[in-house]
Write a protein that holds these residues in place. Structure first.
Motif, PDB file in Angstrom:
ATOM      1  N   MET A   1      37.468  43.748   3.544  1.00 55.31           N
ATOM      2  CA  MET A   1      38.026  42.424   3.737  1.00 55.31           C
ATOM      3  C   MET A   1      37.302  41.684   4.844  1.00 55.31           C
ATOM      4  O   MET A   1      37.805  40.718   5.367  1.00 55.31           O
ATOM      5  CB  MET A   1      39.517  42.522   4.009  1.00 55.31           C
ATOM      6  N   GLY A   2      36.155  42.173   5.246  1.00 61.31           N
ATOM      7  CA  GLY A   2      35.346  41.461   6.215  1.00 61.31           C
ATOM      8  C   GLY A   2      35.455  41.960   7.640  1.00 61.31           C
ATOM      9  O   GLY A   2      34.661  41.574   8.478  1.00 61.31           O
ATOM     10  N   ALA A   3      36.451  42.792   7.952  1.00 58.75           N
ATOM     11  CA  ALA A   3      36.584  43.307   9.312  1.00 58.75           C
ATOM     12  C   ALA A   3      35.488  44.328   9.583  1.00 58.75           C
ATOM     13  O   ALA A   3      35.156  45.134   8.730  1.00 58.75           O
ATOM     14  CB  ALA A   3      37.955  43.946   9.509  1.00 58.75           C
ATOM     15  N   THR A   4      34.931  44.274  10.777  1.00 55.04           N
ATOM     16  CA  THR A   4      33.892  45.220  11.160  1.00 55.04           C
ATOM     17  C   THR A   4      34.312  45.948  12.431  1.00 55.04           C
ATOM     18  O   THR A   4      35.194  45.503  13.150  1.00 55.04           O
ATOM     19  CB  THR A   4      32.554  44.504  11.399  1.00 55.04           C
ATOM     20  N   ALA A   5      33.665  47.062  12.676  1.00 57.83           N
ATOM     21  CA  ALA A   5      33.900  47.826  13.901  1.00 57.83           C
ATOM     22  C   ALA A   5      32.567  48.388  14.373  1.00 57.83           C
ATOM     23  O   ALA A   5      31.702  48.701  13.563  1.00 57.83           O
ATOM     24  CB  ALA A   5      34.894  48.952  13.651  1.00 57.83           C
ATOM     25  N   LYS A   6      32.398  48.496  15.675  1.00 57.13           N
ATOM     26  CA  LYS A   6      31.159  49.050  16.238  1.00 57.13           C
ATOM     27  C   LYS A   6      31.100  50.561  16.033  1.00 57.13           C
ATOM     28  O   LYS A   6      30.041  51.121  15.861  1.00 57.13           O
ATOM     29  CB  LYS A   6      31.067  48.693  17.717  1.00 57.13           C
ATOM     30  N   ALA A   7      32.255  51.219  16.061  1.00 52.96           N
ATOM     31  CA  ALA A   7      32.320  52.672  15.834  1.00 52.96           C
ATOM     32  C   ALA A   7      32.579  52.921  14.350  1.00 52.96           C
ATOM     33  O   ALA A   7      33.164  52.084  13.663  1.00 52.96           O
ATOM     34  CB  ALA A   7      33.437  53.281  16.665  1.00 52.96           C
ATOM     35  N   THR A   8      32.133  54.061  13.854  1.00 49.49           N
ATOM     36  CA  THR A   8      32.348  54.410  12.460  1.00 49.49           C
ATOM     37  C   THR A   8      33.801  54.804  12.244  1.00 49.49           C
ATOM     38  O   THR A   8      34.313  55.693  12.901  1.00 49.49           O
ATOM     39  CB  THR A   8      31.439  55.587  12.054  1.00 49.49           C
ATOM     40  N   ARG A   9      34.478  54.094  11.360  1.00 48.58           N
ATOM     41  CA  ARG A   9      35.848  54.424  11.003  1.00 48.58           C
ATOM     42  C   ARG A   9      36.108  54.038   9.559  1.00 48.58           C
ATOM     43  O   ARG A   9      35.473  53.137   9.025  1.00 48.58           O
ATOM     44  CB  ARG A   9      36.896  53.738  11.837  1.00 48.58           C
ATOM     45  N   THR A  10      37.073  54.700   8.957  1.00 51.37           N
ATOM     46  CA  THR A  10      37.446  54.400   7.574  1.00 51.37           C
ATOM     47  C   THR A  10      38.037  53.001   7.474  1.00 51.37           C
ATOM     48  O   THR A  10      37.712  52.244   6.572  1.00 51.37           O
ATOM     49  CB  THR A  10      38.470  55.438   7.061  1.00 51.37           C
ATOM     50  N   ASN A  11      38.929  52.648   8.393  1.00 46.63           N
ATOM     51  CA  ASN A  11      39.569  51.335   8.395  1.00 46.63           C
ATOM     52  C   ASN A  11      39.343  50.694   9.761  1.00 46.63           C
ATOM     53  O   ASN A  11      39.966  51.088  10.744  1.00 46.63           O
ATOM     54  CB  ASN A  11      41.060  51.459   8.105  1.00 46.63           C
TER      55      ASN A  11
END
Length: 56
Positions: free
Chosen positions: A1-11
């Protein structure tokens, strides 16, 4: 849905949510705002989620 994270995560939206506010919105709607805490970690992102719902 377009959300990003700097760390690797499933959600990427699952985070350390530390604050919540419930407010009255338009007639019949209740607003819920959540804020996450990055804990001064460069791999985390501070987020504010604003949600609206109809309560019974």
């Amino acid at each position: 849905m377009g959300a990003t994270a700097k760390a690797t995560r499933t959600n990427p939206l699952m985070d350390n949510y530390a604050g919540m506010a419930i407010i009255a919105n338009a007639p019949g709607l209740t607003g819920v705002s959540l804020i996450s805490d990055d804990n001064f970690n460069a791999m985390r992102t501070t987020r504010v989620l604003n949600l609206a719902t109809r309560l019974p």
